[in-house]
Design an enzyme around this catalytic site. Structure first.
Site, PDB file in Angstrom:
ATOM      1  N   ASP A   3       0.855  -1.186   0.000  1.00  0.00           N
ATOM      2  CA  ASP A   3       0.000   0.000   0.000  1.00  0.00           C
ATOM      3  C   ASP A   3       0.888   1.233   0.000  1.00  0.00           C
ATOM      4  OD1 ASP A   3       0.855   0.421   2.655  1.00  0.00           O
ATOM      5  OD2 ASP A   3      -0.957  -0.435   3.505  1.00  0.00           O
ATOM      6  N   ASP A  38      -9.476  -1.958  13.493  1.00  0.00           N
ATOM      7  CA  ASP A  38     -10.766  -1.995  12.790  1.00  0.00           C
ATOM      8  C   ASP A  38     -10.873  -3.192  11.849  1.00  0.00           C
ATOM      9  OD1 ASP A  38      -8.913  -1.219  10.925  1.00  0.00           O
ATOM     10  OD2 ASP A  38      -9.999   0.564  10.246  1.00  0.00           O
ATOM     11  N   HIS A  95      -8.651  -3.890   9.400  1.00  0.00           N
ATOM     12  CA  HIS A  95      -8.075  -3.682   8.063  1.00  0.00           C
ATOM     13  C   HIS A  95      -6.775  -4.459   7.913  1.00  0.00           C
ATOM     14  CE1 HIS A  95      -5.433  -0.442   9.828  1.00  0.00           C
ATOM     15  NE2 HIS A  95      -4.610  -0.875   8.880  1.00  0.00           N
TER      16      HIS A  95
END
Length: 236
Positions: free
Chosen positions: A67, A129, A131
Site C-alpha cells: 500500500d 478496525d 483492516h
C-alpha cells in the site's frame, strides 16, 4: 489456516523472521510484500542478524510495498518511507530489487505482479478496525484488485495521517485489494498485544464480512496466523 500462538512477542518475532528468511533463501526469484509498522519491527531486527550468518544470493528477492499513502512535496509516500527505514536500509536491499507501488502506476500493478511471476509471500498486520494492507472497512470490496482511495482533509484517514506524520498527507492512498492478496502463494498475518485480541477474534472466528476486511484472509489455502498469547486471549 494454520494458527501459531507464541508465549510472547519475542518468540513471535523470531518465528516471523525465520519464515521470511526461508522464503528469501529459495534459489530462485522470490516476490515478497512485507508490512511496515510496530508488529514486525523486532522480526526485522532479528532478520538483519540472521542475514549476517547465512550465505545465499540475496539479489533474488524482490520487494513490493502493498500500500502507499501519498505525502505532499515528498518523493516517496508514508509506506515507502517506513519500509526504507525499518527494512530496506537495515537489510541492505538494493534499489533495483524494490518494486514501488504508487499513485502513478497502481492501475497497471496487478498486471506487473502477474508478469513478474506472482507474489510468493505476503506478511501483514491487522488494524484495530480489522483492516489489512490499506483495506479499510468503509472502502473495501472483496472483489477489488489494486485500487485507489481518495483522501480529503475532512476524512478520518487524512486526519489520522496528519496527526501521526511530520508531512502533509496527499490526496490518495493506493493498496493491494483482497483479490491481489488472495492471489499470492502464501500469506502470514501477525498480531501482538491484548489490544488486538478483540479484532483477532472477529477476524478468525466471526463471519467473513467486508465490515472486518481481514476475515477474508481465511479463504486463502495457505494462511498462517502468528499471535502472542495476549493477542490470542479471546479466541475460543
Amino acid at each position: 489456516m494454520k494458527l501459531l500462538v507464541t508465549e510472547n512477542y519475542e518468540t513471535l518475532s523470531q518465528i516471523t523472521a525465520d519464515i521470511v528468511l526461508m522464503k528469501w533463501a529459495e534459489s530462485r526469484r522470490v516476490n515478497l510484500a512485507l508490512t511496515a509498522g510496530s508488529s514486525p519491527k523486532r522480526a526485522y531486527e532479528i532478520l538483519a542478524d540472521r542475514l549476517k550468518q547465512v550465505d545465499f544470493d540475496q539479489s533474488l528477492a524482490h520487494f513490493y510495498n502493498f500500500d502507499e499513502i501519498t505525502l505532499k512535496d515528498q518523493e516517496y509516500g508514508l509506506t515507502m518511507q517506513a519500509l526504507t527505514e525499518e527494512l530496506f536500509l537495515p537489510l541492505g536491499i538494493e534499489e533495483e530489487n524494490i518494486e514501488v507501488l504508487d499513485s502513478k502506476n497502481y492501475q497497471a500493478y496487478d498486471q506487473k505482479i502477474a508478469a513478474d511471476g506472482g507474489l510468493d509471500f505476503v506478511l501483514m498486520g491487522i488494524g484495530s478496525d480489522g483492516h489489512f494492507c490499506g483495506n479499510l472497512p468503509e472502502f473495501t470490496s472483496f472483489d477489488y484488485g489494486v485500487y485507489r482511495v481518495p483522501m480529503a482533509p475532512e476524512d478520518e484517514l487524512y486526519k489520522m495521517i496528519d496527526e501521526s506524520s511530520p508531512h502533509t498527507p496527499g490526496e490518495e492512498m493506493v493498496t493491494f485489494g483482497p483479490q491481489t492478496v488472495l492471489a499470492a502463494k502464501e500469506l502470514v498475518l501477525i498480531a501482538n498485544g491484548e489490544k488486538k485480541a478483540g479484532i483477532i477474534k472477529q477476524a478468525l472466528e466471526g463471519p467473513i464480512t467486508e465490515d472486518v476486511p481481514a476475515s477474508v484472509l481465511r479463504l486463502h489455502p495457505n494462511l498462517t496466523v502468528i499471535l502472542d498469547r495476549a493477542a490470542a486471549s479471546q479466541l475460543s
